[in-house]
Design an enzyme around this catalytic site. Sequence first.
Site, mmCIF file in Angstrom:
data_model
loop_
_atom_site.group_PDB
_atom_site.id
_atom_site.type_symbol
_atom_site.label_atom_id
_atom_site.label_comp_id
_atom_site.label_asym_id
_atom_site.label_seq_id
_atom_site.Cartn_x
_atom_site.Cartn_y
_atom_site.Cartn_z
ATOM 1 N N HIS A 234 -4.387 -1.853 -4.717
ATOM 2 C CA HIS A 234 -4.168 -3.323 -4.913
ATOM 3 C C HIS A 234 -5.464 -4.165 -4.634
ATOM 4 O O HIS A 234 -6.428 -3.673 -3.901
ATOM 5 C CB HIS A 234 -2.920 -3.765 -4.140
ATOM 6 C CG HIS A 234 -3.145 -3.808 -2.686
ATOM 7 N ND1 HIS A 234 -3.994 -4.543 -2.192
ATOM 8 C CD2 HIS A 234 -2.656 -2.722 -1.857
ATOM 9 C CE1 HIS A 234 -3.920 -4.341 -0.534
ATOM 10 N NE2 HIS A 234 -3.085 -3.197 -0.473
ATOM 11 N N SER B 228 0.750 -1.153 0.117
ATOM 12 C CA SER B 228 -0.066 -0.094 0.020
ATOM 13 C C SER B 228 0.594 1.411 -0.133
ATOM 14 O O SER B 228 0.276 2.451 -0.325
ATOM 15 C CB SER B 228 -0.872 0.064 1.279
ATOM 16 O OG SER B 228 -1.860 -1.217 1.032
#
Length: 527
Positions: free
Chosen positions: A382, A114
């Site tokens: 993601h 992230s």
Amino acid sequence: MKVTAVLIVCSCLISGSFGKPQFPEQEKDPKFWNMWAQRTLKSALTLQNLNINKAKNLILFLGDGMGVPTVTAARILKGQLNGQSGEETQLEMDKFPFVSLAKTYNTNAQVPDSAGTATAYLCGVKANEGTVGVSAAAVRSQCNTTQGNEVTSILRWAKEAGKSVGIVTTTRVNHATPSAAYAHCVDRDWYSDSDLPAEALKNGCKDIARQLFENIPNIDVILGGGRKYMFPKNLSDVEYPGVAKHSGTRKDGRNLVQEWIDKMKDKKGHYVWNKKQLLSLNPNSVDYLLGLFEPADLPYDLERNSDTDPSLTEMVDVAIKVLRKNPNGFYLLVEGGRIDHGHHEGKAKQALHETVEMDRAIGLAGHMTSVYDTLTIVTADHSHVFNFGGYTVRGNTIFGLAPMLSDVDQKPFTSIIYGNGPGYKLVNGARENVSTVDFQENNYQAQAAVPLSMETHGGEDVAVFAKGPLAHLLHGVHEQNYIPHVMAYAACIGQNRDHCFSRSGSAGLRPVLSSMAALLTATRILC
């Protein structure tokens, strides 16, 4: 045993056929589908009239870990929460007219994290995993690779252009996603100075909490968790006095919250730490707002104390009311951060309810702004190794069993399943029989194929939903770092300003962009 399994499977299928209708009666008529398609077609034809206005406002909704399977499952959950079968439901993000895909890999990772992804969609450059606000020349955890490799974010570009800026998250405000908006750090885990190794302290690296207040000192709205990183070590938390794990962590003795309060006392600045304080504010009397509602991350929405903890939607509501007072407009980053945490823990129910809550916030933001002057983008950093299947019938509860047994071990299985994670369980050397546990429970960990203490991210592309000025520039498949460049171009901020010469309020596109729009329109007509 096999005969019994077959009988059970058949009984499931038969009950699905002769029980209550599995889909609305109207769906049996071809006219229903034809009329629906025609309505969609007419709506699609209007998209040829591209919105080329200048974007006064920019909003980015980031569902951390919200891969396409999560979007689909959350859509079904939203419908089922409203008494529908769910599959035909529309999420608010589903209504956005333009959808594209973003490639999420980090410069050094096929399956990203992230931090590196946040640097891409906020700063416009791809980066190494674990680093925020620095280029790929910076090496994770090596402090001396920071200087000279800093990259700035669209939040800074907007602030320098005179816009108000805000960050709203359900995680710590110094977590990976929000930190890339303001920090330059070679390690996403350096939350406070107590997390920095001696080498980093010696070489002058700053922790992320400190950078939140020092790098862009006048961020207009900051809402989320992370109190303990702002207070001196061992100072008791205001909400959980005496609970050691929630106490302050700073070794430098600084009280960053008090420093912020002192600095903003004559600037209509307000600090709040609970829902009552937040919702009692008059946004017209607030120019700067700092809200830290938990020592670390906010609780899952399913576990949230609705009397003391604000929802993501409530935080977004207040944030927009404060930010929109600026005649120059605003930039707002909103993160549904705990979608990711739910998946990592194998708790699909938590993750999907977090997604539905973020979708509520998206709907609210749509009502509070105008598509004519506000570019809104919804995407993920993601995906996860999360999916659902098993030939479930229409309307099957998204958290339910597949209507069949495994033809290998003759045991039932839930539709939702993870590729890896903590849900891998063996009982007497065999796969756990899920019918013996409460798989509808909020914190049930769905079965996983590979045992891991924490489930992992997925590496596939993620969806990018867009509406508003120049939203059509998000089309096809792009690198993730393309996103902030589009947003900056639409708002005439950052490095993309040459086209901003029109006095009419539109973005004043040059012929090259007009040609692109014409080509896009022709492609739609021909295809």
